[in-house]
Design a protein around this motif. Structure first.
Motif, PDB file in Angstrom:
ATOM      1  N   ASP A  40       3.960 -10.676  -0.689  1.00  0.00           N
ATOM      2  CA  ASP A  40       2.976 -10.115  -0.147  1.00  0.00           C
ATOM      3  C   ASP A  40       3.749  -9.477   1.115  1.00  0.00           C
ATOM      4  OD1 ASP A  40       0.242  -9.070   0.563  1.00  0.00           O
ATOM      5  OD2 ASP A  40      -0.062 -10.987   1.901  1.00  0.00           O
ATOM      6  N   ALA A  41       3.538  -8.337   1.548  1.00  0.00           N
ATOM      7  CA  ALA A  41       3.745  -7.573   2.794  1.00  0.00           C
ATOM      8  C   ALA A  41       2.603  -7.251   3.990  1.00  0.00           C
ATOM      9  CB  ALA A  41       4.745  -6.397   2.651  1.00  0.00           C
ATOM     10  N   GLN A  42       2.740  -7.310   4.768  1.00  0.00           N
ATOM     11  CA  GLN A  42       1.815  -7.057   5.972  1.00  0.00           C
ATOM     12  C   GLN A  42       1.401  -5.720   6.305  1.00  0.00           C
ATOM     13  OE1 GLN A  42      -0.139  -9.715   6.958  1.00  0.00           O
ATOM     14  NE2 GLN A  42       0.897 -10.677   5.191  1.00  0.00           N
ATOM     15  N   SER A  43       2.535  -4.921   5.818  1.00  0.00           N
ATOM     16  CA  SER A  43       2.311  -3.400   5.945  1.00  0.00           C
ATOM     17  C   SER A  43       3.191  -2.544   5.100  1.00  0.00           C
ATOM     18  CB  SER A  43       2.738  -3.017   7.710  1.00  0.00           C
ATOM     19  OG  SER A  43       4.180  -3.444   7.765  1.00  0.00           O
ATOM     20  N   ARG A  44       3.154  -1.266   5.224  1.00  0.00           N
ATOM     21  CA  ARG A  44       3.855  -0.315   4.493  1.00  0.00           C
ATOM     22  C   ARG A  44       5.352  -0.414   4.915  1.00  0.00           C
ATOM     23  NH1 ARG A  44       0.631   3.784   1.793  1.00  0.00           N
ATOM     24  NH2 ARG A  44      -1.590   3.001   2.050  1.00  0.00           N
ATOM     25  N   ALA A  45       5.518  -0.403   6.320  1.00  0.00           N
ATOM     26  CA  ALA A  45       6.912  -0.623   7.051  1.00  0.00           C
ATOM     27  C   ALA A  45       7.355  -1.922   6.455  1.00  0.00           C
ATOM     28  CB  ALA A  45       6.587  -0.533   8.446  1.00  0.00           C
ATOM     29  N   GLU A  46       6.672  -3.114   6.398  1.00  0.00           N
ATOM     30  CA  GLU A  46       7.363  -4.240   6.120  1.00  0.00           C
ATOM     31  C   GLU A  46       8.023  -4.160   4.500  1.00  0.00           C
ATOM     32  OE1 GLU A  46       6.812  -8.862   6.043  1.00  0.00           O
ATOM     33  OE2 GLU A  46       4.980  -7.944   6.137  1.00  0.00           O
ATOM     34  N   ALA A  63      12.185   0.263  -8.757  1.00  0.00           N
ATOM     35  CA  ALA A  63      10.910   1.104  -8.448  1.00  0.00           C
ATOM     36  C   ALA A  63      10.984   1.339  -6.938  1.00  0.00           C
ATOM     37  CB  ALA A  63       9.431  -0.004  -8.879  1.00  0.00           C
ATOM     38  N   GLU A  64      11.114   2.602  -6.668  1.00  0.00           N
ATOM     39  CA  GLU A  64      11.083   3.268  -5.383  1.00  0.00           C
ATOM     40  C   GLU A  64       9.620   2.841  -4.905  1.00  0.00           C
ATOM     41  OE1 GLU A  64      13.489   4.347  -3.799  1.00  0.00           O
ATOM     42  OE2 GLU A  64      15.039   4.293  -5.252  1.00  0.00           O
ATOM     43  N   PRO A  65       9.514   2.930  -3.428  1.00  0.00           N
ATOM     44  CA  PRO A  65       8.400   2.682  -2.896  1.00  0.00           C
ATOM     45  C   PRO A  65       7.371   3.610  -3.162  1.00  0.00           C
ATOM     46  CG  PRO A  65      10.088   2.270  -1.336  1.00  0.00           C
ATOM     47  CD  PRO A  65      10.730   2.869  -2.491  1.00  0.00           C
ATOM     48  N   HIS A  66       6.241   3.362  -3.743  1.00  0.00           N
ATOM     49  CA  HIS A  66       5.213   4.403  -3.998  1.00  0.00           C
ATOM     50  C   HIS A  66       3.654   3.901  -3.454  1.00  0.00           C
ATOM     51  CE1 HIS A  66       5.662   1.202  -7.247  1.00  0.00           C
ATOM     52  NE2 HIS A  66       4.205   1.386  -7.529  1.00  0.00           N
ATOM     53  N   ASP A  67       2.927   4.827  -3.518  1.00  0.00           N
ATOM     54  CA  ASP A  67       1.418   4.451  -2.833  1.00  0.00           C
ATOM     55  C   ASP A  67       0.538   4.675  -3.856  1.00  0.00           C
ATOM     56  OD1 ASP A  67      -0.734   4.521  -1.452  1.00  0.00           O
ATOM     57  OD2 ASP A  67      -0.095   5.769  -0.106  1.00  0.00           O
ATOM     58  N   GLN A  68      -0.198   3.752  -4.126  1.00  0.00           N
ATOM     59  CA  GLN A  68      -1.204   3.999  -5.125  1.00  0.00           C
ATOM     60  C   GLN A  68      -2.695   3.807  -4.499  1.00  0.00           C
ATOM     61  OE1 GLN A  68       0.039   0.517  -7.519  1.00  0.00           O
ATOM     62  NE2 GLN A  68       0.028   2.012  -9.171  1.00  0.00           N
ATOM     63  N   TRP A  70      -4.641   2.138  -2.601  1.00  0.00           N
ATOM     64  CA  TRP A  70      -4.994   0.521  -1.829  1.00  0.00           C
ATOM     65  C   TRP A  70      -3.940  -0.218  -1.725  1.00  0.00           C
ATOM     66  CZ3 TRP A  70      -4.580  -3.564  -5.083  1.00  0.00           C
ATOM     67  CH2 TRP A  70      -4.545  -3.063  -6.400  1.00  0.00           C
ATOM     68  N   MET A  71      -3.010   0.087  -2.480  1.00  0.00           N
ATOM     69  CA  MET A  71      -1.596  -0.669  -2.820  1.00  0.00           C
ATOM     70  C   MET A  71      -0.299   0.251  -2.592  1.00  0.00           C
ATOM     71  SD  MET A  71      -0.434  -3.364  -5.728  1.00  0.00           S
ATOM     72  CE  MET A  71      -0.530  -2.127  -6.894  1.00  0.00           C
ATOM     73  N   TYR A  72       0.463  -0.247  -1.713  1.00  0.00           N
ATOM     74  CA  TYR A  72       1.864   0.253  -1.468  1.00  0.00           C
ATOM     75  C   TYR A  72       2.805  -0.796  -1.904  1.00  0.00           C
ATOM     76  CZ  TYR A  72       5.566   2.611   0.781  1.00  0.00           C
ATOM     77  OH  TYR A  72       6.925   3.103   1.230  1.00  0.00           O
ATOM     78  N   GLY A  73       3.799  -0.324  -2.605  1.00  0.00           N
ATOM     79  CA  GLY A  73       4.817  -1.226  -3.090  1.00  0.00           C
ATOM     80  C   GLY A  73       6.108  -0.906  -3.697  1.00  0.00           C
ATOM     81  N   TRP A  84      11.874  -8.539  -8.172  1.00  0.00           N
ATOM     82  CA  TRP A  84      11.069  -8.920  -7.156  1.00  0.00           C
ATOM     83  C   TRP A  84      10.290  -7.611  -6.963  1.00  0.00           C
ATOM     84  CZ3 TRP A  84      11.245 -13.553  -4.529  1.00  0.00           C
ATOM     85  CH2 TRP A  84      12.261 -14.334  -4.975  1.00  0.00           C
ATOM     86  N   ASN A  85       8.827  -7.824  -6.696  1.00  0.00           N
ATOM     87  CA  ASN A  85       8.021  -6.924  -6.159  1.00  0.00           C
ATOM     88  C   ASN A  85       7.729  -7.238  -4.713  1.00  0.00           C
ATOM     89  OD1 ASN A  85       7.414  -4.987  -8.298  1.00  0.00           O
ATOM     90  ND2 ASN A  85       5.824  -6.522  -8.937  1.00  0.00           N
ATOM     91  N   VAL A  86       7.532  -6.026  -3.933  1.00  0.00           N
ATOM     92  CA  VAL A  86       7.014  -6.366  -2.738  1.00  0.00           C
ATOM     93  C   VAL A  86       5.748  -5.369  -2.459  1.00  0.00           C
ATOM     94  CG1 VAL A  86       7.529  -6.171  -0.159  1.00  0.00           C
ATOM     95  CG2 VAL A  86       9.466  -6.626  -1.611  1.00  0.00           C
ATOM     96  N   LEU A  87       4.724  -6.031  -2.241  1.00  0.00           N
ATOM     97  CA  LEU A  87       3.457  -5.196  -2.118  1.00  0.00           C
ATOM     98  C   LEU A  87       2.591  -5.416  -0.809  1.00  0.00           C
ATOM     99  CD1 LEU A  87       2.073  -6.620  -5.868  1.00  0.00           C
ATOM    100  CD2 LEU A  87       3.365  -4.198  -5.302  1.00  0.00           C
ATOM    101  N   TYR A  88       2.123  -4.338  -0.487  1.00  0.00           N
ATOM    102  CA  TYR A  88       1.147  -4.458   0.666  1.00  0.00           C
ATOM    103  C   TYR A  88       0.044  -4.006  -0.009  1.00  0.00           C
ATOM    104  CZ  TYR A  88      -1.381  -2.700   4.677  1.00  0.00           C
ATOM    105  OH  TYR A  88      -2.752  -2.438   5.332  1.00  0.00           O
ATOM    106  N   MET A  89      -1.237  -4.626   0.154  1.00  0.00           N
ATOM    107  CA  MET A  89      -2.483  -4.238  -0.330  1.00  0.00           C
ATOM    108  C   MET A  89      -3.590  -4.140   0.707  1.00  0.00           C
ATOM    109  SD  MET A  89      -2.534  -6.482  -3.771  1.00  0.00           S
ATOM    110  CE  MET A  89      -1.624  -7.777  -3.366  1.00  0.00           C
ATOM    111  N   ASP A  90      -4.097  -2.603   0.819  1.00  0.00           N
ATOM    112  CA  ASP A  90      -4.953  -2.397   1.931  1.00  0.00           C
ATOM    113  C   ASP A  90      -6.213  -2.275   1.431  1.00  0.00           C
ATOM    114  OD1 ASP A  90      -6.154  -1.644   4.346  1.00  0.00           O
ATOM    115  OD2 ASP A  90      -5.356   0.319   4.021  1.00  0.00           O
TER     116      ASP A  90
END
Length: 95
Positions: A40-46, A63-68, A70-73, A84-90
């Motif tokens: 879980d990341a705290q921001s898109r930048a993270e 998987a290149e960074p992508h915006d869905q 409510w979720m960026y990962g 590994w996945n790195v996900l920021y969920m807004d």
């Protein structure tokens, strides 16, 4: 290794030690996926920074960074082939 403010512990072992724990053959990560770990990341930048650091350490991006919306990962593979996945969920919850 302790990760983040919540001090999540990740234990990394040599293959021989891990095999002795599982009492099973290890998966060939070039042929298949044994596990997908998500952070879980705290921001898109993270998200971007963690993926950048993984690549600097010898990992590869699957998987290149992508915006869905409510979720960026993004997803990366470490030097041993683990994914590994790195996900920021807004997510905004209505009260």
């Amino acid at each position: 290794m302790v990760i983040g403010d919540h001090q999540v512990i990740v234990m990394l072992f040599p293959e021989s030690t891990f095999k002795s724990f599982t009492r099973n053959e290890l998966a060939d990560t070039k042929q298949g996926t044994e596990v997908l770990l998500s952070i879980d990341a705290q921001s898109r930048a993270e998200v971007d920074e963690m993926v950048h650091r993984a690549v600097e350490a010898g990992g590869t991006v699957f998987a290149e960074p992508h915006d869905q919306g409510w979720m960026y990962g993004a997803g990366f593979t470490d030097v041993d082939g683990h994914r590994w996945n790195v996900l920021y969920m807004d997510i905004v919850f209505d009260a």
